[in-house]
Every structure is written in C-alpha cells, then in structure tokens.
Design a protein around this motif. Sequence first.
Motif, mmCIF file in Angstrom:
data_model
loop_
_atom_site.group_PDB
_atom_site.id
_atom_site.type_symbol
_atom_site.label_atom_id
_atom_site.label_comp_id
_atom_site.label_asym_id
_atom_site.label_seq_id
_atom_site.Cartn_x
_atom_site.Cartn_y
_atom_site.Cartn_z
ATOM 1 N N PHE A 33 2.008 -21.709 -12.541
ATOM 2 C CA PHE A 33 3.217 -20.922 -12.762
ATOM 3 C C PHE A 33 2.849 -19.569 -13.358
ATOM 4 N N THR A 34 3.807 -18.662 -13.402
ATOM 5 C CA THR A 34 3.579 -17.354 -14.006
ATOM 6 C C THR A 34 3.873 -17.424 -15.502
ATOM 7 N N GLU A 35 3.426 -16.407 -16.221
ATOM 8 C CA GLU A 35 3.735 -16.347 -17.648
ATOM 9 C C GLU A 35 5.242 -16.283 -17.879
ATOM 10 N N ASP A 36 5.944 -15.566 -17.021
ATOM 11 C CA ASP A 36 7.410 -15.491 -17.151
ATOM 12 C C ASP A 36 8.043 -16.860 -16.951
ATOM 13 N N ASP A 37 7.512 -17.635 -16.003
ATOM 14 C CA ASP A 37 8.036 -18.989 -15.787
ATOM 15 C C ASP A 37 7.902 -19.820 -17.057
ATOM 16 N N VAL A 38 6.730 -19.743 -17.679
ATOM 17 C CA VAL A 38 6.480 -20.537 -18.891
ATOM 18 C C VAL A 38 7.380 -20.071 -20.024
ATOM 19 N N ARG A 39 7.567 -18.760 -20.151
ATOM 20 C CA ARG A 39 8.427 -18.250 -21.227
ATOM 21 C C ARG A 39 9.875 -18.691 -21.028
ATOM 22 N N ILE A 40 10.344 -18.660 -19.794
ATOM 23 C CA ILE A 40 11.699 -19.147 -19.513
ATOM 24 C C ILE A 40 11.760 -20.655 -19.770
ATOM 25 N N GLY A 41 10.699 -21.346 -19.375
ATOM 26 C CA GLY A 41 10.634 -22.781 -19.609
ATOM 27 C C GLY A 41 10.662 -23.131 -21.078
ATOM 28 N N MET A 42 10.008 -22.328 -21.911
ATOM 29 C CA MET A 42 10.011 -22.575 -23.352
ATOM 30 C C MET A 42 11.420 -22.438 -23.931
ATOM 31 N N LYS A 43 12.169 -21.476 -23.440
ATOM 32 C CA LYS A 43 13.556 -21.333 -23.903
ATOM 33 C C LYS A 43 14.380 -22.556 -23.521
ATOM 34 N N GLY A 44 14.154 -23.039 -22.297
ATOM 35 C CA GLY A 44 14.860 -24.239 -21.863
ATOM 36 C C GLY A 44 14.458 -25.456 -22.665
ATOM 37 N N PHE A 45 13.160 -25.573 -22.985
ATOM 38 C CA PHE A 45 12.693 -26.705 -23.773
ATOM 39 C C PHE A 45 13.251 -26.639 -25.186
ATOM 40 N N SER A 46 13.385 -25.438 -25.731
ATOM 41 C CA SER A 46 13.995 -25.267 -27.046
ATOM 42 C C SER A 46 15.409 -25.843 -27.051
ATOM 43 N N SER A 47 16.169 -25.572 -25.995
ATOM 44 C CA SER A 47 17.533 -26.115 -25.880
ATOM 45 C C SER A 47 17.515 -27.636 -25.776
ATOM 46 N N LEU A 48 16.526 -28.169 -25.063
ATOM 47 C CA LEU A 48 16.394 -29.623 -24.946
ATOM 48 C C LEU A 48 16.132 -30.253 -26.310
ATOM 49 N N LEU A 49 15.270 -29.636 -27.109
ATOM 50 C CA LEU A 49 14.994 -30.168 -28.440
ATOM 51 C C LEU A 49 16.250 -30.175 -29.308
ATOM 52 N N VAL A 50 17.012 -29.095 -29.255
ATOM 53 C CA VAL A 50 18.254 -29.030 -30.031
ATOM 54 C C VAL A 50 19.191 -30.150 -29.606
ATOM 55 N N GLN A 51 19.299 -30.384 -28.296
ATOM 56 C CA GLN A 51 20.154 -31.457 -27.796
ATOM 57 C C GLN A 51 19.652 -32.820 -28.266
ATOM 58 N N LEU A 52 18.348 -33.010 -28.285
ATOM 59 C CA LEU A 52 17.780 -34.279 -28.741
ATOM 60 C C LEU A 52 18.097 -34.514 -30.219
ATOM 61 N N TYR A 53 17.995 -33.475 -31.035
ATOM 62 C CA TYR A 53 18.337 -33.633 -32.446
ATOM 63 C C TYR A 53 19.815 -33.985 -32.620
ATOM 64 N N ASP A 54 20.670 -33.421 -31.782
ATOM 65 C CA ASP A 54 22.093 -33.777 -31.838
ATOM 66 C C ASP A 54 22.300 -35.253 -31.518
ATOM 67 N N VAL A 55 21.560 -35.752 -30.537
ATOM 68 C CA VAL A 55 21.653 -37.171 -30.181
ATOM 69 C C VAL A 55 21.160 -38.040 -31.335
ATOM 70 N N LEU A 56 20.030 -37.670 -31.907
ATOM 71 C CA LEU A 56 19.484 -38.432 -33.025
ATOM 72 C C LEU A 56 20.445 -38.435 -34.214
ATOM 73 N N HIS A 57 21.074 -37.296 -34.455
ATOM 74 C CA HIS A 57 22.006 -37.188 -35.577
ATOM 75 C C HIS A 57 23.234 -38.075 -35.367
ATOM 76 N N GLY A 58 23.596 -38.276 -34.116
ATOM 77 C CA GLY A 58 24.792 -39.062 -33.820
ATOM 78 C C GLY A 58 24.537 -40.529 -33.537
ATOM 79 N N MET A 59 23.323 -40.999 -33.813
ATOM 80 C CA MET A 59 23.023 -42.406 -33.571
ATOM 81 C C MET A 59 23.992 -43.297 -34.342
ATOM 82 N N ASN A 60 24.444 -44.365 -33.689
ATOM 83 C CA ASN A 60 25.417 -45.259 -34.316
ATOM 84 C C ASN A 60 24.813 -46.079 -35.448
ATOM 85 N N ASN A 61 23.553 -46.464 -35.288
ATOM 86 C CA ASN A 61 22.918 -47.320 -36.284
ATOM 87 C C ASN A 61 21.573 -46.747 -36.724
#
Length: 367
Positions: A33-61
């Motif tokens: 991939f290009t450097e731009d692809d990786v940089r865009i990918g990092m932004k997307g992965f950052s959003s994925l991490l935030v979403q994962l923390y939201d899921v972890l925070h909302g765990m029922n048990n």
Amino acid sequence: MISIKEMIAQMKKNVICNFPDDYTISSNLLDGFTEDDVRIGMKGFSSLLVQLYDVLHGMNNPITEEEATTNGLGLTNVYADIRKSLSLLYAMGVCGKSRDSGSSLLIEGGKLNELYKKMRCSKPLEYMHLLQDAGLVFSIDLSAKSLNLNKVGVIELQYPGKAIALVGLKALAEAVAKICRNAHGADVIYTFARCDYNALSLPKKYIYEIPLIAKFLPDDYRDFFVQMHSILLYNMCKCEAKINMNDYQFTYKPKKATANVCSINISFERSTVRINSRLIVQQPDFLANAPKGIRDAVKNGFTCLKKADPNACNPKCEGKNLSFTLDGEEHLKCWIINFILPVNEDNEHEFVMQWLEKELSFYSSST
C-alpha cells in the motif's frame, strides 16, 4: 482501586485521533500500500479502537474490582476483559494477510490461536464476540458451539464502512511486534491500544512522548508533567522512557551524572514524581514549608537496609545513603529509590517543581 469502567474511559481518552500529515512510515510496513493508504487506515483504526472501548464500557457483566490484580506498587493491572480483547485484535493484525484492496484480512485460525495463547490469553471466542459488537465481521459463525480456531482454516475479517482501517490495524500490529523481540511479548496496551503512529517509524528504540501519553490526565496534571519534562530537557538531562510495572516511566539523568535525578511515573490509576535527592542531606531545611503529603512521603521513604545491619545491601553504596533530620527525627534513607512524591494538589505541584529546580542547581554547582 480504579474500577474497570474508569480504566476503560481513560484508555479511550488516550487513543490518538488527530494525526500529523507527514509522520514517518517504515517501508517494511507498507505491505503493497502507499503511505497515504496507511495514514488513512490509521485514522480508521483509531475509530475502531474508540468503538471497542465503548463496547467494553457497556458490557452487561464486567468483572468486579475484587477480581482485579495489582502490581508491585499496589496499582491495578489492566483488567482481563480489556487486555484480552486488545490482545486478540493485535494478534489478528499480526497473523492477518491483507487482500489486494485492503478490504479484509485473511487469518489462519491455528496461527491466531497459537499467538493468542503465547500472550497468556484465553477464551478467544468470547472476545471475538466483543470485537464483533465493535463492528468487525468474521466469515465464521461465532455462535457455533463446537467452534475450534485450530480447525476453522482461514478466517476473513472485515470492517464494513471503514474497510481501510484494517490496513492501519495490520501496519500498527506489525510495527509493535517488530519493536519487541518476540511478537507475543509486544506492548499491546500502551502503544497499540493508543493507535500510536510513532511506532510506524520503527526507530531502534521507540520513545514515548509525554504530551501524547498523558491525554487522559486532567489538564493541570498534564501541563505540570509537560512543564517538568521541558525543564529537565532544558537543563541538559537525558530522558529515557519505558513501560515499568504498568506505568509510563520517564527517567532523567543530568549531564555528567551517574545516577538519575528524578522520574515521572504516569499510570491510569496514579501518577507520581520520584526525586533521587542529593540536596536533602546538605539542606534538609528546605522541607520546612513542604505540603504535608510531601513531608509524609519523605518520612515514609524506603529506609536504608544498613540502618538495621551495617553489612546489608550493596557494599558499593557505603556512604551514599541519605542521612538527615526532619521534624526532629533522624532518618537514614536509600539513595537509589527515594523519594516517591504525590502530585495531587496544586501546592504539591508547586513544591515539587521548586525542589527539582533546587536539585538541578545543586547538580550544576557540584559537577
């Protein structure tokens, strides 16, 4: 003890979401991939991490505070539900192979399971469900009761909507794995789980930056540590940064000195400053107006073992221990590991900064 939800909230706050335009990316991580692809990918992965923390925070048990373990300083280790979810995500990045478009990762189940176990993690299917709740899509049926990762063959992983996030996931996982000698011993929690783009440059020695890792702290704490860091560098101190006992630890050694003058320790639960004082023996009176928390920390500092046994400890430290009087009481303290000072209040911030400046002046006048 910090609760699991408090820790998740702080880890989420510490995820890097704003990236510079031109940070360095090693060519070994481009994977076609290009450097731009990786940089865009990092932004997307950052959003994925935030979403994962939201899921972890909302765990029922979520696990209770009683189920947490502590490190040698009595601070909470990263809870299992957090650590195992992030470790599995990291292992998927290491084991996965990108498709040409970057829209998915192809992961051999057996290799994934092997790496995950080497990381001392268990119940991968349970945490795959959490990752699925965060938006990841697996080509296998996670509800199958007889599901065995060693027998499923190749798993296709997708992240609909932000497919290129998997390019960022793969690049960062590979970078974090290469920084460490063994992929299973990589720093998942403190680098990968923050989406730290600095790891992509693959320097010989990865350096943590205080302004980046202290995002989760209140503004006054963060500003205090950044100011202290700047003063130490201005005074020609060499800084070494690492993870130690679940703390971000920054140690500083003055020019021409053989020992550290101080360290800054930042964790999700408690942050402190440690000063290895030379001044306290010559000028203990400077503690006369110290806040109570500082005075108590000095009084309770680690006592030199030679106080009880003259032959104890390392003979090379003979004469280097800290002998002083405070509030009419004689003290003999270890010169290596004292003093761990609280920095919870503004007056403690102010006094610690004054102490450090006096300590640095003592070094400059005696070297």
